[in-house]
Design an enzyme around this catalytic site. Structure first.
Site, PDB file in Angstrom:
ATOM      1  N   ASP A 204     -10.189   7.269  -2.297  1.00  0.00           N
ATOM      2  CA  ASP A 204      -9.055   7.130  -1.386  1.00  0.00           C
ATOM      3  C   ASP A 204      -7.711   7.572  -1.957  1.00  0.00           C
ATOM      4  OD1 ASP A 204      -7.939   6.090   1.129  1.00  0.00           O
ATOM      5  OD2 ASP A 204      -6.963   4.621  -0.173  1.00  0.00           O
ATOM      6  N   TYR A 356      -6.102  -1.065   5.510  1.00  0.00           N
ATOM      7  CA  TYR A 356      -6.062  -0.072   6.589  1.00  0.00           C
ATOM      8  C   TYR A 356      -6.421  -0.649   7.959  1.00  0.00           C
ATOM      9  CZ  TYR A 356      -5.704   3.539   2.984  1.00  0.00           C
ATOM     10  OH  TYR A 356      -5.296   4.320   1.938  1.00  0.00           O
ATOM     11  N   GLU A 566       1.987   6.734  -6.551  1.00  0.00           N
ATOM     12  CA  GLU A 566       0.576   6.881  -6.205  1.00  0.00           C
ATOM     13  C   GLU A 566       0.380   8.124  -5.329  1.00  0.00           C
ATOM     14  OE1 GLU A 566      -1.524   3.359  -4.778  1.00  0.00           O
ATOM     15  OE2 GLU A 566      -3.443   4.231  -5.399  1.00  0.00           O
TER      16      GLU A 566
END
Ligand SMILES: *[C@@H]1O[C@H](CO)[C@@H](O)[C@H](O)[C@H]1NC(C)=O
Ligand SMILES: *[C@@H]1O[C@H](CO)[C@@H](O)[C@H](O)[C@H]1NC(C)=O
Ligand SMILES: *[C@@H]1O[C@H](CO)[C@@H](O)[C@H](O)[C@H]1NC(C)=O
Ligand SMILES: *[C@@H]1O[C@H](CO)[C@@H](O)[C@H](O)[C@H]1NC(C)=O
Ligand SMILES: *[C@@H]1O[C@H](CO)[C@@H](O)[C@H](O)[C@H]1NC(C)=O
Length: 592
Positions: A204, A356, A566
């Site tokens: 991810d 999510y 990130e």
């Protein structure tokens, strides 16, 4: 405020925004904000604004409830025991990578919880306490010398496209027979779900979890760019590479469809995964899988998967309709079945850890129908799309065009496929993002949606603006949209004196929050010591777009600052497609 008033105030806090006004020696003003409430579950966020002192060695968070919460799960923290074993008190500490909090910064901790009857109220203040002993060594944050370099006048979009595709190659999970990322090897060869092979797919972000929802969103938006800005990919010599890269994710999404009405939404446990810093190849923990079924629906995820496979079918067909003939049929077959699953069993996605899952599904259903229409030319799907648009009232602006929000994408595509009235809706979104709208701007010109990865939002909005610019009848408006989109993409590529794309341009980030690229080659160790090492990542994660700067254009090139440093599959998706759009609009090669 006196101690008594404070006590009273704290007990009279309202249910919706439980702000704690009375922190004596506390280190921040924290509140629990409830986001969504379902029948037995709710989600929200714990916000601690404006930390009053530097916390270099971590912190603890303490919450007292009026009745014990059921299955309360907080993201990005580690639960610890309350010394008094009080069932009403929940205590957490930092999760190493978010240990450091500087004065003036804020902490956002999303949570998910079950409840029975009424929601458990918070009692008193939520406290954030500084740890005073060094747990890990923290490197000094390095601030970019922004604005010191002359702003480049043009950028090699060709190179950006190549590198962005390479980023997805670095995210590959499973058996890698044709790997050309020197610091990656095959990994997670035991990923399964109820006996079905689930190897493959993309990791991810800086971790190794596989989330089907953002992965599918990335596939849809990358496919959109390949299909509608095909000339850009051809001119860059990247069309074949682009769909080969996409196939790693589409093969996986097909594997996730393990039964007609069952779809895997997640592989890996975030708690275990996030407590590990090392190479994906060396991870030894168990990787559970989680599915959406008829009785546990998740129409966002299944709808997005349908959209992804239909959009990808168009991309494969465009690049090589002979080579991919059977694959295109396979993609469309799964896309149709998934659309049926998502619409027959409608329900909001509530993932096991809350990751999510803060979204609505009407937009994904219409979005899936549109992509099916484009892939099949069957009128029924376009009729479904406009009917779903009305049913879920998909008019108006949206928070973003990103993993959770497709409404603006639906409007843009219906503007192209049906009529211009849908572009009037898109304009509301673009107006909000442009100067004078609802967003704040950084001094150097970035539309600043959120401190958590603002660049993905700017890139998503830029992609939409570029796309609908071509559909405008008013040339002035079209030019304004294009100029605005370009300003955002050029901000990312280096207009402030630094590039936010790793391995591209000037002064790019070198310490992304990304486990695999941070690790030196074996046999050298890779662990939390590597994470805390102040040096750059051992490997260059080429093409990855990082989260982005703070609201005054300052970027901390610091692995620990994951809001900024990130990277993620969904960040690059709209960005890559926007660059293709920029490229397509430029007369080929005259830009560099
Ligand atoms: C929910 O509350 C009801 C009534 O108080 C009780 O009977 C039931 O056992 C509770 N369920 C759970 C899961 O706690
Ligand atoms: C799509 O349209 C067909 C034909 O009108 C209809 O039978 C079907 O229920 C529609 N599906 C959705 C999800 O609206
Ligand atoms: C085109 O848009 C501009 C900017 O919004 C506006 O000032 C102008 O009147 C429009 N032109 C036409 C012909 O509608
Ligand atoms: C951005 O970071 C710099 C350097 O720490 C700081 O001075 C500035 O106040 C920050 N801006 C915001 C909006 O937090
Ligand atoms: C992309 O560029 C090509 C070649 O100039 C052009 O034919 C095509 O219409 C462009 N596509 C878009 C969506 O602008």
């Amino acid at each position: 405020m006196s101690a008594l008033q404070c006590l009273l105030a704290c007990f009279m806090l309202s249910l919706i925004a439980l702000k704690s006004p009375c922190l004596g020696t506390g280190s921040a003003s924290c509140s629990l904000q409830i986001g969504k409430v379902w029948l037995h579950t709710y989600t929200g966020v714990i916000v601690c604004n404006d930390v009053t002192e530097d916390m270099l060695y971590g912190w603890t968070l303490t919450i007292r409830f009026g009745k014990a919460p059921l299955n309360l799960l907080l993201w990005n923290v580690v639960e610890i025991e309350d010394p008094n074993n009080d069932p009403l008190v929940k205590m957490y500490e930092d999760n190493k990578y978010n240990a450091k909090l500087l004065s003036g910064e804020s902490l956002y901790i999303p949570f998910k919880s079950d409840y029975n009857g009424s929601l458990p109220e918070v009692q008193g203040e939520i406290t954030l306490t500084k740890k005073i002993t060094p747990g890990i060594t923290t490197p000094a944050a390095t601030v970019a010398p922004t604005g010191t370099t002359q702003k480049p006048t043009n950028y090699d979009y060709n190179d950006v496209l190549k590198k962005s595709i390479r980023f997805y190659d670095a995210q590959r999970s499973g058996l890698l027979p044709d790997n050309d990322i020197p610091w990656r090897e095959s990994c997670f060869l035991d990923d399964t779900c109820f006996g079905h092979d689930l190897t493959g797919g993309w990791h991810d972000a800086g971790d190794f979890l596989k989330f089907s929802y953002p992965m599918a969103f990335s596939v849809t938006v990358l496919s959109w760019g390949i299909v509608d800005y095909y000339d850009a990919y051809v001119a860059a010599g990247e069309a074949e590479h682009a769909v080969k890269s996409l196939k790693w994710a589409t093969d996986y999404l097909i594997k996730c469809h393990i039964a007609k009405y069952e779809f895997v939404y997640q592989v890996g446990n975030p708690g275990d995964d996030h407590l590990y810093w090392g190479r994906p190849e060396d991870f030894t923990g168990i990787r559970p899988c989680y599915t959406i079924t008829a009785s546990n629906p998740g129409s966002e995820v299944v709808g997005e998967a349908a959209a992804a496979l239909a959009a990808a079918a168009l991309a494969f067909d465009k690049v090589d309709s002979v080579l991919y003939k059977d694959y295109v049929i396979l993609l469309i077959t799964h896309a149709k079945e998934l659309f049926e699953f998502a619409t027959e069993y409608r329900g909001e996605y509530v993932s096991v850890d809350g990751y999510y899952s803060a979204s609505t599904f009407g937009d994904e259903l219409a979005w899936a129908a549109i992509w099916l229409y484009r892939a099949t030319n069957e009128q029924v799907y376009l009729d479904n799309a406009t009917a779903l648009y009305t049913e879920y009232n998909l008019k108006g602006s949206s928070y973003s065009f990103a993993w959770a929000h497709k409404k603006t994408g639906v409007q843009a595509l219906l503007c192209k496929l049906v009529d211009f009235s849908y572009c009037v809706q898109v304009d509301k979104f673009i107006t909000n993002y442009r100067p004078g709208g609802v967003l704040t701007y950084t001094p150097k010109g970035l539309a600043y949606r959120s401190p958590w990865a603002p660049l993905r939002y700017a890139a998503g909005a830029a992609f939409i603006a570029l796309y609908v610019a071509d559909l405008q009848t008013n040339a002035t408006v079209a030019a304004e949209y294009k100029a605005w989109a370009k300003s955002q993409i050029h901000y990312i590529l280096g207009d402030t004196g630094r590039s936010y794309v790793i391995g591209f341009g000037v002064n790019f980030p070198t310490r992304p929050h990304h486990r695999a690229s941070s690790c030196p080659l074996p046999p050298e160790a890779c662990n939390w010591g590597t994470f805390s090492d102040p040096g750059p990542n051992s490997n260059v994660l080429e093409g990855a777009l990082v989260g982005g700067p703070n609201a005054t254009d300052v970027y901390f090139d610091d692995r620990e600052n994951y809001y900024q440093s990130e990277v993620a599959c969904d960040y690059n998706a709209a960005f890559q497609s926007a660059v293709a759009g920029e490229f397509n609009m430029t007369e080929f090669h005259s830009n560099f």
